[in-house]
Motif scaffolding. Sequence first.
Motif, PDB file in Angstrom:
ATOM      1  N   GLY A  34       0.806  -1.222   0.000  1.00 31.28           N
ATOM      2  CA  GLY A  34       0.000   0.000   0.000  1.00 31.28           C
ATOM      3  C   GLY A  34       0.833   1.263   0.000  1.00 31.28           C
ATOM      4  O   GLY A  34       1.988   1.288  -0.434  1.00 31.28           O
ATOM      5  N   ALA A  76      -2.760  -4.761   3.306  1.00 29.55           N
ATOM      6  CA  ALA A  76      -3.489  -3.491   3.222  1.00 29.55           C
ATOM      7  C   ALA A  76      -3.762  -3.141   1.758  1.00 29.55           C
ATOM      8  O   ALA A  76      -4.270  -3.954   0.997  1.00 29.55           O
ATOM      9  CB  ALA A  76      -2.725  -2.395   3.955  1.00 29.55           C
ATOM     10  N   TYR A 131      -6.489  -2.706   7.418  1.00 30.48           N
ATOM     11  CA  TYR A 131      -5.863  -1.387   7.530  1.00 30.48           C
ATOM     12  C   TYR A 131      -5.889  -0.846   8.959  1.00 30.48           C
ATOM     13  O   TYR A 131      -5.231   0.138   9.273  1.00 30.48           O
ATOM     14  CB  TYR A 131      -6.629  -0.353   6.678  1.00 30.48           C
ATOM     15  CG  TYR A 131      -6.781  -0.613   5.214  1.00 30.48           C
ATOM     16  CD1 TYR A 131      -5.934  -0.015   4.282  1.00 30.48           C
ATOM     17  CD2 TYR A 131      -7.818  -1.409   4.729  1.00 30.48           C
ATOM     18  CE1 TYR A 131      -6.105  -0.196   2.924  1.00 30.48           C
ATOM     19  CE2 TYR A 131      -7.995  -1.597   3.366  1.00 30.48           C
ATOM     20  CZ  TYR A 131      -7.136  -0.997   2.469  1.00 30.48           C
ATOM     21  OH  TYR A 131      -7.310  -1.186   1.119  1.00 30.48           O
ATOM     22  N   GLY A 155      -9.112   2.602   4.776  1.00 31.55           N
ATOM     23  CA  GLY A 155      -8.659   1.989   3.535  1.00 31.55           C
ATOM     24  C   GLY A 155      -9.483   2.435   2.353  1.00 31.55           C
ATOM     25  O   GLY A 155     -10.643   2.836   2.471  1.00 31.55           O
ATOM     26  N   THR A 167     -11.202  -7.696   7.740  1.00 26.05           N
ATOM     27  CA  THR A 167     -10.671  -6.346   7.936  1.00 26.05           C
ATOM     28  C   THR A 167     -10.686  -5.936   9.403  1.00 26.05           C
ATOM     29  O   THR A 167      -9.929  -5.043   9.798  1.00 26.05           O
ATOM     30  CB  THR A 167     -11.465  -5.323   7.112  1.00 26.05           C
ATOM     31  OG1 THR A 167     -12.865  -5.451   7.416  1.00 26.05           O
ATOM     32  CG2 THR A 167     -11.252  -5.549   5.624  1.00 26.05           C
ATOM     33  N   TYR A 192      -4.185   7.884  13.086  1.00 27.44           N
ATOM     34  CA  TYR A 192      -3.270   7.604  11.973  1.00 27.44           C
ATOM     35  C   TYR A 192      -1.931   8.326  12.072  1.00 27.44           C
ATOM     36  O   TYR A 192      -0.875   7.680  11.916  1.00 27.44           O
ATOM     37  CB  TYR A 192      -3.969   7.934  10.645  1.00 27.44           C
ATOM     38  CG  TYR A 192      -3.054   8.041   9.454  1.00 27.44           C
ATOM     39  CD1 TYR A 192      -2.384   6.929   8.939  1.00 27.44           C
ATOM     40  CD2 TYR A 192      -2.866   9.275   8.817  1.00 27.44           C
ATOM     41  CE1 TYR A 192      -1.557   7.050   7.832  1.00 27.44           C
ATOM     42  CE2 TYR A 192      -2.045   9.391   7.700  1.00 27.44           C
ATOM     43  CZ  TYR A 192      -1.378   8.277   7.220  1.00 27.44           C
ATOM     44  OH  TYR A 192      -0.549   8.394   6.129  1.00 27.44           O
TER      45      TYR A 192
END
Length: 572
Positions: free
Chosen positions: A355, A403, A427, A434, A455, A542
């Motif tokens: 990714g 991912a 993710y 994602g 996921t 994040y």
Amino acid sequence: MRILLLASAYNSLTQRVHVELAGRGHEVAVELALGDEAMREAVRRHGPDLVIAPMLTAAIPADIWSARPCFIVHPGPRGDRGPSSLDWAIMDGAAHWGVTVLQANAEMDAGDIWASEAFPVPPACSKSSLYRTEVADAALAAVLAAVSRFASGSYRPEPLDYGRPGVTGRCRPPCRQADRRIDWSAEPTSSVVAKLRAADSSPGVLDVIAGAEYFLVGGYEDDHLRGQPGAIIARRGGAICRATADGAVWIPQLRPRPAPGGPRTFKLPATLALHGSLAGVPRIPPPLSQESGGRTYREISYREDGGVGYLEFSFPGGAMSTGQCRLLLAAYRYAQDRPVRVIVLGSPRDFFGNGIHLNVIEAADDPAAESWRNINAIDDLVEAILTTTGKLTVAALAGNAAAGGLMLALAADQVWCRAGAVLNPHYRLMGLHGSEYWTYTLPRRVGAEHAARLTGACLPVSPAAALRCGLIDRVIAGGIADYRPQVADLASQLAQGPGYPARLAAKARELAAAERQRPLSAYRAAELAVMSRNFSGPGEPYPRLRRAFVYKDKPTQTPPHLTQRAAQSHAA
């Protein structure tokens, strides 16, 4: 059997051992070896019949290995000892190597041998690629053999005896930077490249460029370029080319050496790490065709055979920056225009993809903005593959995918995966929802309920489990040496088979029907709306998780989702 995996990191080998043992019905838990007391507590809590250390950089405390069997996976043949086995193997030009499973005792790497597997070392292979491929295959075979022998209750392990035939290893010292130092004015290219490959991707080779110290990461010979030894004579993408005494080498990545007491650093594409130090260095575009002649460094290449176009790409660490995604899209457009019936995408070995490029994003002036550019660039590539109606497409996974890299693969009509790969279809551990059109492709393959489990669980999946649930379409058995011929044979059958026209027509009908039900653009817009919040919304995890990943922060505890002992609870 109750098995506890003790590991210094939940790396690709630990993940593979985890899913393969659990897939065979063992109750497997994972604990990170975060100190002696943490290991003791893990053993007390899980009460395992057997402890296995797939990747351990610290010694298991004596009160653990003296009370219950502990198997160490060592990346060396029988008799090999020391922490730098693969480094020395590559620097010494070993043609064959091995992996040994031995029982922990008071002397490091000197315990009784439960299993050992040998393998050929391919030429021009880096340590990291060797570890994730041949070493991982041999390690799994040795672990399965050792576990089976242990379960039998009758097998007696082999004491280490250097007088026995087949005990070819020896005790080697740690490989230090002094051993890796490059003399650019005198060393031949072969020696330079061996040192670079033996230090990839860690710790790198310490060197000086423009008066500053860097760790050089990765090395590829060039058969044509020449210059003053040590000088940077060309650049290509993110890589730089340095002249040697008799040739030149391409170096894809650099990590600045941290100043004493200064901030930590991380790996970056070499040209990005050097900022303004490359004035006057010519840009040399990479040849796309593999028939261009001579060795050089290329991240993307294209070749054709029997009505099949092979678009091969190999990015350091499997990450794909904005620029790399755009170059790959341009190469894909080229393949689309070629008179082939099938396009096969993937690396000839090692990673398929992981990714977006978190290191490049972290180094950007505005990481949120670069995250947005990067996700849109990979989405553009996925969209191009999804909407290809004039050809059949195949994603061929020689190695691991995670991912957005795995979701990229799902855009193809067929997904083929080597049995030795590990898949991570999630993710969430990076605080991301994602994109890559996964909300369209994944439920269509495995169903909405199972897509949510995959996921949400944040656990690796073996190719066998992925095949059972429809995540992939075919498992390619055997080692990496058998992989490309099998892919070529299968792709040729797909291109030349009598069912090709019907497949192509059905693909176009299915895409048109899906677009009528809900346009692909709607899936992308919905995904990106959430990703936009992930990138820059207040309180989103994040940025923090990205920094921890990039700077390789040591965890303070084992993630809870790894500690639950279950018989392949994450199997498909």
